[in-house]
Design a protein around this motif. Structure first.
Motif, mmCIF file in Angstrom:
data_model
loop_
_atom_site.group_PDB
_atom_site.id
_atom_site.type_symbol
_atom_site.label_atom_id
_atom_site.label_comp_id
_atom_site.label_asym_id
_atom_site.label_seq_id
_atom_site.Cartn_x
_atom_site.Cartn_y
_atom_site.Cartn_z
ATOM 1 N N ALA A 1 3.592 10.033 -9.665
ATOM 2 C CA ALA A 1 2.879 10.283 -10.922
ATOM 3 C C ALA A 1 2.185 11.642 -10.883
ATOM 4 N N LEU A 2 1.569 11.957 -9.743
ATOM 5 C CA LEU A 2 0.865 13.233 -9.585
ATOM 6 C C LEU A 2 1.844 14.397 -9.674
ATOM 7 N N LEU A 3 2.987 14.273 -8.997
ATOM 8 C CA LEU A 3 3.992 15.336 -9.017
ATOM 9 C C LEU A 3 4.568 15.517 -10.413
ATOM 10 N N SER A 4 4.845 14.395 -11.105
ATOM 11 C CA SER A 4 5.410 14.504 -12.456
ATOM 12 C C SER A 4 4.402 15.149 -13.407
ATOM 13 N N ILE B 1 0.849 -1.206 0.000
ATOM 14 C CA ILE B 1 0.000 0.000 0.000
ATOM 15 C C ILE B 1 0.878 1.248 0.000
ATOM 16 N N ALA B 2 1.921 1.251 0.843
ATOM 17 C CA ALA B 2 2.827 2.393 0.913
ATOM 18 C C ALA B 2 3.522 2.601 -0.435
ATOM 19 N N GLN B 3 3.950 1.503 -1.075
ATOM 20 C CA GLN B 3 4.608 1.564 -2.387
ATOM 21 C C GLN B 3 3.673 2.194 -3.418
ATOM 22 N N ARG B 4 2.424 1.711 -3.436
ATOM 23 C CA ARG B 4 1.440 2.247 -4.397
ATOM 24 C C ARG B 4 1.165 3.725 -4.148
ATOM 25 N N GLN B 5 1.087 4.111 -2.855
ATOM 26 C CA GLN B 5 0.863 5.531 -2.511
ATOM 27 C C GLN B 5 2.013 6.373 -3.044
ATOM 28 N N ARG B 6 3.264 5.877 -2.856
ATOM 29 C CA ARG B 6 4.438 6.612 -3.347
ATOM 30 C C ARG B 6 4.374 6.775 -4.869
ATOM 31 N N GLU B 7 4.049 5.662 -5.565
ATOM 32 C CA GLU B 7 3.959 5.708 -7.026
ATOM 33 C C GLU B 7 2.907 6.701 -7.488
#
Length: 178
Positions: free
Chosen positions: A162-165, A152-158
């Motif tokens: 993606a949002l920041l990029s 879940i933490a990994q997916r949140q980071r991804e």
């Protein structure tokens, strides 16, 4: 026969909460029931009596003979209590055996109850196994929960990356066009 009803016939009485022979199903409900009075007469075929106090003479067929109880205790604790045994004593040696009627040409046989709540090595082993399985399950669940939290933490980071990029790319395009 109901105590306190001074009659030798059936009487219909109104029963309410707290009276004998009646259990209230709903609050405040009363019920009319038929009960026989407590006066003894010739209409009664059987009377169930208990000898409360023994006099100086024996009653033939009642107090002159003592009949042993047909069955002994079945539960471990009750056998221990009856024979005043300690925890170390083997209860199986003290089970009350009931002799069966003998058949000609055969050995005399007896019956004994199966002892309940007897702690045997198999029972201890089973208990140990159940506890071990319980512990294994909890460990497995902990590991799986940790893995899931990691995922879940990994997916949140991804998602955040993606949002920041996306924001960065949209900011570059807006500044270049102006």
């Amino acid at each position: 026969m109901m105590q306190g009803v001074l009659s030798n016939t059936r009487v219909r009485l109104l029963f309410k909460k707290g009276m004998p022979n009646y259990r209230e199903r709903r609050a405040g409900v009363r019920k009319r029931k038929s009960v026989r009075g407590c006066i003894v007469d010739s209409q009664l075929s059987v009377l169930d009596l208990v000898v409360m106090k023994k006099g100086e003479n024996e009653i033939p067929g009642l107090t002159d003979t003592t009949q042993p109880r047909r069955l002994g205790p079945k539960r471990v604790g009750k056998i221990r209590k009856l024979f005043n045994l300690s925890k170390e004593d083997d209860v199986r040696q003290y089970v009350v055996h009931r002799p069966l009627p003998e058949k000609e040409g055969k050995k005399p046989r007896s019956k004994a109850p199966k002892i309940q709540r007897l702690v045997t090595p198999a029972r201890i082993q089973r208990k140990r196994k159940v506890l071990a399985l319980k512990k294994q399950r909890s460990e497995k669940n902990k590991v799986q929960a940790a893995e899931y939290a990691k995922l879940i933490a990994q997916r949140q980071r991804e998602k955040r990356q993606a949002l920041l990029s996306r924001r960065r790319s949209s900011n570059r395009t807006s500044t270049s066009s102006a």
